[in-house]
Design a protein around this motif. Structure first.
Motif, PDB file in Angstrom:
ATOM      1  N   PHE A  73       0.812  -1.220   0.000  1.00  0.00           N
ATOM      2  CA  PHE A  73       0.000   0.000   0.000  1.00  0.00           C
ATOM      3  C   PHE A  73       0.847   1.272   0.000  1.00  0.00           C
ATOM      4  N   PRO A  74       1.927   1.383   0.822  1.00  0.00           N
ATOM      5  CA  PRO A  74       2.770   2.591   0.728  1.00  0.00           C
ATOM      6  C   PRO A  74       3.367   2.768  -0.660  1.00  0.00           C
ATOM      7  N   MET A  75       3.715   1.657  -1.320  1.00  0.00           N
ATOM      8  CA  MET A  75       4.261   1.736  -2.678  1.00  0.00           C
ATOM      9  C   MET A  75       3.190   2.171  -3.678  1.00  0.00           C
ATOM     10  N   PHE A  76       1.951   1.796  -3.405  1.00  0.00           N
ATOM     11  CA  PHE A  76       0.837   2.255  -4.231  1.00  0.00           C
ATOM     12  C   PHE A  76       0.692   3.772  -4.148  1.00  0.00           C
ATOM     13  N   VAL A  77       0.812   4.316  -2.943  1.00  0.00           N
ATOM     14  CA  VAL A  77       0.730   5.771  -2.750  1.00  0.00           C
ATOM     15  C   VAL A  77       1.900   6.461  -3.453  1.00  0.00           C
ATOM     16  N   VAL A  78       3.106   5.908  -3.295  1.00  0.00           N
ATOM     17  CA  VAL A  78       4.280   6.481  -3.957  1.00  0.00           C
ATOM     18  C   VAL A  78       4.114   6.445  -5.472  1.00  0.00           C
ATOM     19  N   PHE A  79       3.595   5.340  -5.996  1.00  0.00           N
ATOM     20  CA  PHE A  79       3.417   5.219  -7.448  1.00  0.00           C
ATOM     21  C   PHE A  79       2.404   6.232  -7.954  1.00  0.00           C
ATOM     22  N   PHE A  80       1.304   6.397  -7.221  1.00  0.00           N
ATOM     23  CA  PHE A  80       0.269   7.338  -7.665  1.00  0.00           C
ATOM     24  C   PHE A  80       0.800   8.768  -7.699  1.00  0.00           C
ATOM     25  N   ILE A  81       1.509   9.171  -6.645  1.00  0.00           N
ATOM     26  CA  ILE A  81       2.051  10.529  -6.600  1.00  0.00           C
ATOM     27  C   ILE A  81       3.143  10.698  -7.659  1.00  0.00           C
ATOM     28  N   SER A  82       3.977   9.677  -7.842  1.00  0.00           N
ATOM     29  CA  SER A  82       5.021   9.732  -8.869  1.00  0.00           C
ATOM     30  C   SER A  82       4.408   9.801 -10.260  1.00  0.00           C
ATOM     31  N   ALA A  83       3.251   9.155 -10.451  1.00  0.00           N
ATOM     32  CA  ALA A  83       2.563   9.233 -11.742  1.00  0.00           C
ATOM     33  C   ALA A  83       2.130  10.666 -12.044  1.00  0.00           C
ATOM     34  N   LEU A  84       1.699  11.399 -11.012  1.00  0.00           N
ATOM     35  CA  LEU A  84       1.358  12.811 -11.198  1.00  0.00           C
ATOM     36  C   LEU A  84       2.578  13.600 -11.667  1.00  0.00           C
ATOM     37  N   ALA A  85       3.734  13.326 -11.047  1.00  0.00           N
ATOM     38  CA  ALA A  85       4.953  14.037 -11.417  1.00  0.00           C
ATOM     39  C   ALA A  85       5.452  13.588 -12.784  1.00  0.00           C
ATOM     40  N   GLU A  86       5.337  12.299 -13.076  1.00  0.00           N
ATOM     41  CA  GLU A  86       5.816  11.768 -14.359  1.00  0.00           C
ATOM     42  C   GLU A  86       5.049  12.364 -15.530  1.00  0.00           C
ATOM     43  N   THR A  87       3.775  12.629 -15.346  1.00  0.00           N
ATOM     44  CA  THR A  87       2.951  13.213 -16.412  1.00  0.00           C
ATOM     45  C   THR A  87       2.861  14.736 -16.308  1.00  0.00           C
ATOM     46  N   ALA A  88       3.669  15.337 -15.412  1.00  0.00           N
ATOM     47  CA  ALA A  88       3.673  16.795 -15.215  1.00  0.00           C
ATOM     48  C   ALA A  88       2.278  17.312 -14.904  1.00  0.00           C
ATOM     49  N   ARG A  89       1.571  16.563 -14.098  1.00  0.00           N
ATOM     50  CA  ARG A  89       0.208  16.928 -13.710  1.00  0.00           C
ATOM     51  C   ARG A  89       0.257  17.679 -12.377  1.00  0.00           C
ATOM     52  N   ALA A  90      -0.691  18.584 -12.162  1.00  0.00           N
ATOM     53  CA  ALA A  90      -0.749  19.325 -10.904  1.00  0.00           C
ATOM     54  C   ALA A  90      -0.814  18.354  -9.734  1.00  0.00           C
ATOM     55  N   PRO A  91      -0.136  18.626  -8.632  1.00  0.00           N
ATOM     56  CA  PRO A  91       0.575  19.880  -8.303  1.00  0.00           C
ATOM     57  C   PRO A  91       2.027  19.927  -8.763  1.00  0.00           C
ATOM     58  N   PHE A  92       2.375  19.042  -9.711  1.00  0.00           N
ATOM     59  CA  PHE A  92       3.756  18.970 -10.179  1.00  0.00           C
ATOM     60  C   PHE A  92       3.894  19.488 -11.610  1.00  0.00           C
ATOM     61  N   ASP A  93       3.006  20.367 -12.055  1.00  0.00           N
ATOM     62  CA  ASP A  93       3.044  20.865 -13.433  1.00  0.00           C
ATOM     63  C   ASP A  93       4.021  22.037 -13.562  1.00  0.00           C
ATOM     64  N   LEU A  94       5.240  21.837 -13.086  1.00  0.00           N
ATOM     65  CA  LEU A  94       6.256  22.889 -13.139  1.00  0.00           C
ATOM     66  C   LEU A  94       6.739  23.142 -14.550  1.00  0.00           C
ATOM     67  N   THR A  95       6.537  22.189 -15.459  1.00  0.00           N
ATOM     68  CA  THR A  95       6.970  22.380 -16.855  1.00  0.00           C
ATOM     69  C   THR A  95       6.045  23.331 -17.606  1.00  0.00           C
ATOM     70  N   GLU A  96       4.838  23.548 -17.086  1.00  0.00           N
ATOM     71  CA  GLU A  96       3.876  24.430 -17.754  1.00  0.00           C
ATOM     72  C   GLU A  96       3.462  25.589 -16.849  1.00  0.00           C
ATOM     73  N   ALA A  97       4.308  25.913 -15.879  1.00  0.00           N
ATOM     74  CA  ALA A  97       3.956  26.934 -14.894  1.00  0.00           C
ATOM     75  C   ALA A  97       3.797  28.302 -15.561  1.00  0.00           C
ATOM     76  N   GLU A  98       2.560  28.724 -15.728  1.00  0.00           N
ATOM     77  CA  GLU A  98       2.301  29.971 -16.469  1.00  0.00           C
ATOM     78  C   GLU A  98       2.800  31.194 -15.718  1.00  0.00           C
ATOM     79  N   SER A  99       2.990  31.090 -14.405  1.00  0.00           N
ATOM     80  CA  SER A  99       3.423  32.255 -13.636  1.00  0.00           C
ATOM     81  C   SER A  99       4.851  32.666 -13.964  1.00  0.00           C
ATOM     82  N   GLU A 100       5.684  31.691 -14.383  1.00  0.00           N
ATOM     83  CA  GLU A 100       7.066  32.056 -14.715  1.00  0.00           C
ATOM     84  C   GLU A 100       7.520  31.575 -16.085  1.00  0.00           C
TER      85      GLU A 100
END
Length: 348
Positions: free
Chosen positions: A207-234
């Motif tokens: 289960f902890p690895m499931f949580v890590v995978f889900f959050i890492s999937a957000l970062a891997e796809t540059a999805r919020a809150p990890f959408d730093l590649t498309e950060a319109e503010s900067e």
């Protein structure tokens, strides 16, 4: 499907070729249609959470809004900056889109419903998904603009950082399943939880690895809150800043195809894939592909929910989470899980 074409009088070689090409075309069309629909779902979920309507004009309930947007970008002019490297500039979105579709070749939608049921399907997905960064880096460099270039550097560091953690999470899953085959991993989850729950997510070690995978999937796809590649503010719009028309649309199609891929991997690796949630005979009357799609779209809903509610991380927070939290944590769990399985005689 090969047997069907052989029944029409084809030789095995021709039947296999035609069956494979047919499977590729069908799955590609289904993925493209699903991308159009999940973009609509994304906007409706965001609208509901933000207390506004979202798309509701084009077609019944706004269902045709994504197709109208696709037609609009198709009819627009493709503008290439004068200082850009034209060849690489045009090649980058094609690579992003092609790589995003190629990974679906080993995704089983149901028992036997897969283009290529290879023994190393999980390794294939890991290899293909890591190629997606090339399209982003190429677009950032070829645009000859500082904002896309900064975004490309962010994307490269971000994807590399979280792919390391994802790799160790996959090792944990493979240790329990005993195979790299995607269908084999799904079948290993049958009755795994308390003898009647189908899924690795109920396992206290996984289960902890499931949580890590889900959050890492957000970062891997540059999805919020990890959408730093498309950060319109900067970064204005990140690596896509100089793109227009269909070249811009290909980036979006590739991005959402990757998001759906990660949602399907969450389903296949931890939630039992096409299996029903619990071992109860009447649930098996529901086609497996229905369970697969329901679980996949549930994870997509979570992706949209997080986008609407969680503020964007700073880049230093993003890197710290990947290297100082997820990497040590996943390494420790690889050691714990392998030790536990050896102690309990799992490998024998």
């Amino acid at each position: 499907m090969t047997e069907f074409f052989q029944s029409l009088g084809m030789s095995y070689e021709w039947a296999w070729t035609v069956a494979t090409l047919t499977g590729i075309i069908v799955i590609s069309l289904l993925v493209m249609f699903s991308v159009a629909m999940v973009i609509y779902v994304d906007r409706k979920v965001l609208g509901a959470i933000m207390m506004r309507r979202g798309p509701n004009v084009v077609g019944p309930f706004g269902l045709l809004q994504s197709f109208a947007d696709g037609l609009k970008v198709f009819l627009q002019e493709t503008i290439i900056p004068s200082a850009a490297n034209k060849g690489i500039f045009l090649l980058a979105p094609i690579i992003t889109f092609t790589v995003a579709l190629a990974a679906w070749a080993v995704i089983p939608f149901d028992a036997g419903v897969v283009v290529s049921d290879i023994n190393v399907g999980l390794l294939y997905i890991l290899a293909i998904s890591s190629l997606g960064v090339y399209g982003v880096v190429m677009s950032g460099w070829a645009s000859n603009s500082k904002y896309p270039f900064f975004s490309a550097m962010r994307a490269a560091a971000q994807m590399i950082s979280y792919e390391v953690s994802i790799g160790f999470v996959l090792v944990c899953v493979v240790l329990f399943a005993g195979t790299f085959n995607m269908s084999g991993i799904v079948m290993a989850q049958q009755g795994h939880g308390f003898g009647f729950i189908n899924g690795f997510f109920v396992n206290p070690l996984l289960f902890p690895m499931f949580v890590v995978f889900f959050i890492s999937a957000l970062a891997e796809t540059a999805r919020a809150p990890f959408d730093l590649t498309e950060a319109e503010s900067e970064l204005v719009a990140g690596y896509q800043t100089e793109y227009s028309s269909m070249s811009f649309a290909l980036f979006w199609l590739g991005e959402y195809a990757n998001i759906l891929l990660m949602c399907s991997l969450c389903t296949l690796l931890f939630m039992g894939g096409w299996l029903p949630p619990v071992e109860w005979a009447p649930l098996y009357y529901v086609p497996g592909i229905v369970w697969f799609l329901l679980k996949t779209f549930f994870f997509f809903f979570l992706f949209s929910w997080i986008w609407a509610t969680v503020p964007r991380y700073r880049y230093d927070q993003l890197m710290r989470l990947g290297w100082k939290v997820f990497l040590p944590m996943s390494l420790i769990f690889v050691a714990i899980i392998s030790g536990y399985l050896m102690a309990t005689g799992h490998f024998s």
